[in-house]
Design a protein around this motif. Structure first.
Motif, mmCIF file in Angstrom:
data_model
loop_
_atom_site.group_PDB
_atom_site.id
_atom_site.type_symbol
_atom_site.label_atom_id
_atom_site.label_comp_id
_atom_site.label_asym_id
_atom_site.label_seq_id
_atom_site.Cartn_x
_atom_site.Cartn_y
_atom_site.Cartn_z
ATOM 1 N N LYS A 135 96.799 -12.385 -2.194
ATOM 2 C CA LYS A 135 96.435 -13.248 -1.081
ATOM 3 C C LYS A 135 94.932 -13.490 -1.054
ATOM 4 O O LYS A 135 94.145 -12.562 -1.162
ATOM 5 N N LYS A 137 91.952 -16.154 1.035
ATOM 6 C CA LYS A 137 91.759 -17.136 2.095
ATOM 7 C C LYS A 137 91.400 -18.498 1.504
ATOM 8 O O LYS A 137 90.773 -18.580 0.452
ATOM 9 N N ALA A 266 100.633 -19.228 3.124
ATOM 10 C CA ALA A 266 101.242 -18.425 4.184
ATOM 11 C C ALA A 266 100.333 -18.478 5.406
ATOM 12 O O ALA A 266 99.107 -18.522 5.284
ATOM 13 N N THR A 268 98.794 -17.053 9.152
ATOM 14 C CA THR A 268 98.252 -15.777 9.599
ATOM 15 C C THR A 268 99.342 -14.956 10.260
ATOM 16 O O THR A 268 100.431 -15.452 10.559
ATOM 17 N N GLN A 282 94.379 -19.330 6.885
ATOM 18 C CA GLN A 282 95.597 -19.418 6.084
ATOM 19 C C GLN A 282 95.306 -18.820 4.713
ATOM 20 O O GLN A 282 94.182 -18.835 4.244
ATOM 21 N N VAL A 283 96.299 -18.252 4.094
ATOM 22 C CA VAL A 283 96.076 -17.598 2.812
ATOM 23 C C VAL A 283 96.961 -18.225 1.752
ATOM 24 O O VAL A 283 97.962 -18.876 2.046
ATOM 25 N N SER A 285 99.260 -17.281 -1.463
ATOM 26 C CA SER A 285 99.932 -16.199 -2.169
ATOM 27 C C SER A 285 100.236 -16.672 -3.570
ATOM 28 O O SER A 285 100.724 -17.777 -3.760
#
Length: 296
Positions: A135, A137, A266, A268, A282-283, A285
């Motif tokens: 993950k 940011k 993905a 938060t 938001q990240v 993956s």
């Protein structure tokens, strides 16, 4: 490629009077069999190309004296052939360490490409696939490296193009160019120094606008003879018209697609981008599927 011939089937001949296309390449024996073992670019091995296959040929031939160019004795000949499909698609999921994918071209022999993620711009630590999904940011840097593994020292890897798409299709009508014709296009793309056999680059994590949850990255790569000024590798960054030229079968390989992805978005832990953190929390993956396809 290796040929084994039972000695009992060729009585009157042994390893001392048998050779390959190149007269300097003799054969060996293990006691019961005559053995001819050659790489795909040595001992006079010939290559033929069809629409679907690369065909490598050599032959074992008898001789009286090594320096003779004619004979009046009955000759013994065995032709042996290896065939490789020109197109293949290979994949590996992120749960297990991916393997190298082997290709063969005259005169480059065997080589394989590796496409990996790194944890920093130092490019010293490869992200372990067992820790996926990774993950990061949005707007944080993603570091990637493409390398070639080959026994040859005088070769150079060239990454001609890389693009991102929301689907696993390099011809997707929705795309974002990262590298095109050897030139960086994305504003955040940074190329890092490395050896002739590797290409290291990074860019900020991003997402496609709209209802797209993932991103795939596809790069077009090829190998060239190092130091040859007439190859595509030596041209470097060019405009599209100047890069369209007939490929040298001796100095450079075919182009290959190497696909990496998907990168999945993905939200938060709050499930909403509207908490006390903004959209940048938001990240992305990472999972990956590697596909190598020979470009026609």
């Amino acid at each position: 490629m290796t040929l084994y011939v039972s000695k009992s089937s060729i009585k009157g001949f042994n390893e001392t009077n048998l050779r390959l296309n190149d007269p300097s390449c003799l054969v060996t024996t293990n006691g019961s069999h005559i053995i001819a073992s050659v790489s795909l670019n040595s001992c006079g091995t010939q290559v033929e190309e069809t629409l679907d296959e690369l065909i490598f040929k050599n032959k074992m031939t008898s001789f009286d004296q090594l320096q003779d160019v004619i004979t009046r004795e009955h000759q013994f000949k065995i032709l042996f052939i290896c065939k490789f499909p020109k197109k293949s698609r290979l994949s590996a999921s992120f749960e297990a360490q991916k393997s190298d994918y082997l290709f063969t071209e005259i005169p480059f022999g065997n080589f394989s490409y590796l496409f990996q993620f790194y944890d920093s711009s130092a490019f010293t630590k490869v992200i372990n696939p067992n820790t996926y999904p990774v993950k990061v940011k949005l707007k944080n840097m993603i570091y990637m490296g493409i390398s070639v593994q080959s026994s040859l020292s005088n070769i150079r890897l060239f990454v001609e193009s890389c693009r991102a798409t929301p689907h696993d299709n390099p011809n997707d009508p929705i795309y974002y160019d990262i590298i095109s014709n050897g030139c960086t296009k994305a504003q955040t793309t940074k190329v890092y120094s490395g050896s002739l056999k590797e290409f290291r680059f990074g860019l900020e994590a991003f997402s496609f606008i709209g209802d797209y949850e993932q991103v795939y990255i596809t790069c077009t790569v090829l190998l060239c003879g190092a130091g040859d000024p007439k190859t595509r590798c030596a041209q470097g960054c060019t405009n599209s018209s100047s890069s369209r030229r007939r490929r040298s079968l001796v100095s450079e390989t075919q182009r290959y697609f190497i696909s990496q992805g998907p990168l999945r978005l993905a939200r938060t832990s709050s499930g909403s981008p509207g908490s006390n953190l903004n959209r940048n929390t938001q990240v992305v993956s990472f999972a990956f599927i590697v596909a190598i396809v020979l470009v026609a």
